[in-house]
Design a protein around this motif. Structure first.
Motif, mmCIF file in Angstrom:
data_model
loop_
_atom_site.group_PDB
_atom_site.id
_atom_site.type_symbol
_atom_site.label_atom_id
_atom_site.label_comp_id
_atom_site.label_asym_id
_atom_site.label_seq_id
_atom_site.Cartn_x
_atom_site.Cartn_y
_atom_site.Cartn_z
ATOM 1 N N TRP A 168 0.823 -1.204 0.000
ATOM 2 C CA TRP A 168 0.000 0.000 0.000
ATOM 3 C C TRP A 168 0.860 1.258 0.000
ATOM 4 C CZ3 TRP A 168 -3.531 -1.975 4.566
ATOM 5 C CH2 TRP A 168 -4.294 -3.050 4.100
ATOM 6 N N ILE A 169 1.882 1.285 0.862
ATOM 7 C CA ILE A 169 2.748 2.463 0.935
ATOM 8 C C ILE A 169 3.504 2.640 -0.373
ATOM 9 C CG2 ILE A 169 4.690 3.505 2.138
ATOM 10 C CD1 ILE A 169 3.790 1.968 4.650
ATOM 11 N N THR A 170 4.001 1.538 -0.924
ATOM 12 C CA THR A 170 4.713 1.603 -2.197
ATOM 13 C C THR A 170 3.806 2.110 -3.301
ATOM 14 O OG1 THR A 170 6.133 -0.246 -1.519
ATOM 15 C CG2 THR A 170 6.053 0.284 -3.871
ATOM 16 N N ALA A 171 2.552 1.679 -3.291
ATOM 17 C CA ALA A 171 1.592 2.150 -4.294
ATOM 18 C C ALA A 171 1.379 3.652 -4.183
ATOM 19 C CB ALA A 171 0.268 1.406 -4.137
ATOM 20 N N ALA A 172 1.276 4.153 -2.959
ATOM 21 C CA ALA A 172 1.103 5.601 -2.763
ATOM 22 C C ALA A 172 2.318 6.360 -3.278
ATOM 23 C CB ALA A 172 0.872 5.892 -1.281
ATOM 24 N N ILE A 173 3.511 5.807 -3.050
ATOM 25 C CA ILE A 173 4.733 6.457 -3.530
ATOM 26 C C ILE A 173 4.767 6.476 -5.057
ATOM 27 C CG2 ILE A 173 7.251 6.219 -3.633
ATOM 28 C CD1 ILE A 173 7.121 5.167 -0.750
ATOM 29 N N LEU A 174 4.397 5.367 -5.675
ATOM 30 C CA LEU A 174 4.391 5.292 -7.139
ATOM 31 C C LEU A 174 3.354 6.232 -7.745
ATOM 32 C CD1 LEU A 174 4.794 1.441 -7.671
ATOM 33 C CD2 LEU A 174 6.532 3.216 -7.970
ATOM 34 N N LYS A 175 2.332 6.572 -6.971
ATOM 35 C CA LYS A 175 1.275 7.462 -7.462
ATOM 36 C C LYS A 175 1.524 8.917 -7.065
ATOM 37 C CE LYS A 175 -2.196 3.798 -7.434
ATOM 38 N NZ LYS A 175 -2.480 3.816 -8.882
ATOM 39 N N GLY A 176 2.776 9.235 -6.718
ATOM 40 C CA GLY A 176 3.164 10.627 -6.495
ATOM 41 C C GLY A 176 2.678 11.222 -5.200
ATOM 42 N N GLN A 193 10.539 11.223 -4.856
ATOM 43 C CA GLN A 193 10.806 12.556 -5.380
ATOM 44 C C GLN A 193 9.686 13.549 -5.093
ATOM 45 O OE1 GLN A 193 13.887 13.001 -7.265
ATOM 46 N NE2 GLN A 193 14.205 11.019 -6.273
ATOM 47 N N THR A 194 8.475 13.052 -4.819
ATOM 48 C CA THR A 194 7.319 13.939 -4.680
ATOM 49 C C THR A 194 7.000 14.303 -3.235
ATOM 50 O OG1 THR A 194 5.834 12.015 -4.673
ATOM 51 C CG2 THR A 194 6.283 13.066 -6.796
ATOM 52 N N LEU A 195 7.596 13.631 -2.268
ATOM 53 C CA LEU A 195 7.242 13.848 -0.869
ATOM 54 C C LEU A 195 7.572 15.267 -0.421
ATOM 55 C CD1 LEU A 195 8.150 10.744 1.360
ATOM 56 C CD2 LEU A 195 5.925 11.835 1.039
ATOM 57 N N PRO A 222 21.962 2.176 3.948
ATOM 58 C CA PRO A 222 23.150 1.747 3.219
ATOM 59 C C PRO A 222 23.416 2.514 1.937
ATOM 60 C CG PRO A 222 21.354 0.200 2.844
ATOM 61 C CD PRO A 222 20.847 1.214 3.838
ATOM 62 N N GLY A 223 22.352 3.091 1.356
ATOM 63 C CA GLY A 223 22.501 3.766 0.075
ATOM 64 C C GLY A 223 22.191 5.244 0.148
ATOM 65 N N ILE A 224 22.019 5.851 -1.010
ATOM 66 C CA ILE A 224 21.779 7.281 -1.114
ATOM 67 C C ILE A 224 20.312 7.591 -0.831
ATOM 68 C CG2 ILE A 224 21.805 9.259 -2.684
ATOM 69 C CD1 ILE A 224 24.126 7.967 -4.124
ATOM 70 N N VAL A 225 20.064 8.651 -0.069
ATOM 71 C CA VAL A 225 18.709 9.139 0.188
ATOM 72 C C VAL A 225 18.453 10.331 -0.733
ATOM 73 C CG1 VAL A 225 17.159 10.162 1.887
ATOM 74 C CG2 VAL A 225 18.748 8.348 2.563
ATOM 75 N N CYS A 226 17.308 10.334 -1.402
ATOM 76 C CA CYS A 226 16.971 11.423 -2.324
ATOM 77 C C CYS A 226 15.533 11.860 -2.086
ATOM 78 C CB CYS A 226 17.166 10.975 -3.763
ATOM 79 S SG CYS A 226 16.960 12.308 -4.966
ATOM 80 N N LEU A 227 15.377 12.896 -1.257
ATOM 81 C CA LEU A 227 14.067 13.472 -0.959
ATOM 82 C C LEU A 227 14.147 14.971 -1.267
ATOM 83 C CD1 LEU A 227 13.464 11.610 2.423
ATOM 84 C CD2 LEU A 227 12.365 11.100 0.238
ATOM 85 N N PRO A 228 14.226 15.341 -2.524
ATOM 86 C CA PRO A 228 14.536 16.727 -2.902
ATOM 87 C C PRO A 228 13.444 17.726 -2.599
ATOM 88 C CG PRO A 228 13.970 15.446 -4.846
ATOM 89 C CD PRO A 228 14.045 14.477 -3.707
ATOM 90 N N ASN A 229 12.209 17.275 -2.423
ATOM 91 C CA ASN A 229 11.100 18.201 -2.189
ATOM 92 C C ASN A 229 10.553 18.132 -0.766
ATOM 93 O OD1 ASN A 229 10.747 19.407 -4.884
ATOM 94 N ND2 ASN A 229 10.297 17.301 -5.510
#
Length: 291
Positions: free
Chosen positions: A40-48, A71-73, A88-95
């Motif tokens: 459910w959470i992944t679906a919300a993320i994929l839907k912007g 990218q949309t959060l 472990p990896g790169i975090v990308c929350l630009p907005n």
């Protein structure tokens, strides 16, 4: 129809239109298959999704890794009863503009740096009962305007040169978290709970933020008025409002010096807290006197 099928059906309807706000509350005592939550959470993320509010109690497996690359959060709130976060990896929350975390444990210094380093546009940060199991990590945020720290543990320095509002709540179980670049602060609220003596970090804040316009000292924080030692009381040339949650015997003497050093002060509020019981009901009454 089961609840799970209903949620899947709702998500399926939004095949084209985005989901702007997604809020999920899971009972802490409920034994639940977290695989549904991840989907459910992944679906919300994929839907912007822009506003994500997750209250998952003691079900940390419900958090998909895709949260750290959304990218949309713009708003992210995570409420848990203890979640060990390793990045472990790169975090990308630009907005991302607003971040609120409850009971998150950062397992290492690199995770702290990666997590907050990927939130370059963060304007509001609230940390509740979080734990940083590392020493001497610096978190920088040039866009950060509002910071709230409540009973956190760890030796982390937050460097925010444009910070305007700071709320710092500490308890005997919490450890000092440093805050640098205090001269931009306009509003300060300090609140040591069940502590007879405020920690050094609060004293450093009160001395370094002499451009503040509002100063709120609750509980034993009022002792900061008298804990300047041999150092002169700083001049608060812009202070307009002072609120004291409790006054001690020496407070009145030093308060006169504070008044002399605060030429723009317009309002002082003395807050007196009285407790009494009616049967099994405890009542807390606040008396205010302002001038």
């Amino acid at each position: 129809m089961s609840f799970e099928r209903f949620v899947y059906g709702v998500l399926a309807i939004h095949r084209i239109s985005p989901i702007h706000k997604f809020k999920l509350i899971l009972e802490t005592t409920l034994q639940y298959d977290c695989s549904h939550l991840v989907v459910w959470i992944t679906a919300a993320i994929l839907k912007g999704v822009q506003h994500l509010d997750l209250r998952i109690g003691n079900h940390p497996k419900a958090l998909p890794s895709s949260i750290l690359d959304c990218q949309t959060l713009t708003v992210l709130k995570i409420y848990t009863f203890g979640y060990d976060l390793s990045v472990p990896g790169i975090v990308c929350l630009p907005n991302l503009r607003t971040l609120k975390l409850h009971c998150i444990r950062f397992l290492d210094g690199d995770s702290v740096k990666r997590f907050f380093g990927g939130c370059s546009q963060l304007k509001e940060l609230a940390l509740f009962f979080c734990r940083f199991t590392t020493d001497h990590v610096r978190v920088s945020g040039t866009e950060l305007r509002k910071l709230s720290i409540t009973s956190c543990r760890g030796h982390v320095v937050i460097d925010a040169p444009n910070l305007a509002s700071l709320t710092y709540v500490c308890s005997p179980s919490s450890t000092d978290m440093g805050v640098k670049n205090l001269r931009s602060l306009l509003s300060i609220e300090l609140w040591p709970i069940l502590m007879s003596k405020p920690p050094q970090v609060l004293s450093d804040i009160i001395k370094g933020a002499n451009n503040a316009r509002e100063l709120i000292l609750l509980h034993s924080a009022a002792k900061l008025l008298t804990m300047v030692g041999d150092n002169p009381i700083p001049t608060y040339s812009k202070l307009e409002r002072l609120q004291l949650g409790h006054c001690f015997r020496d407070t009145w003497k030093y308060l006169m010096v504070w008044l002399a050093n605060s030429p723009e002060l317009e309002t002082i509020i003395f807050e007196k807290v009285r407790y009494f019981s009616i049967g099994i009901v405890s009542v807390q009454v606040f008396d205010y006197c302002g001038f």
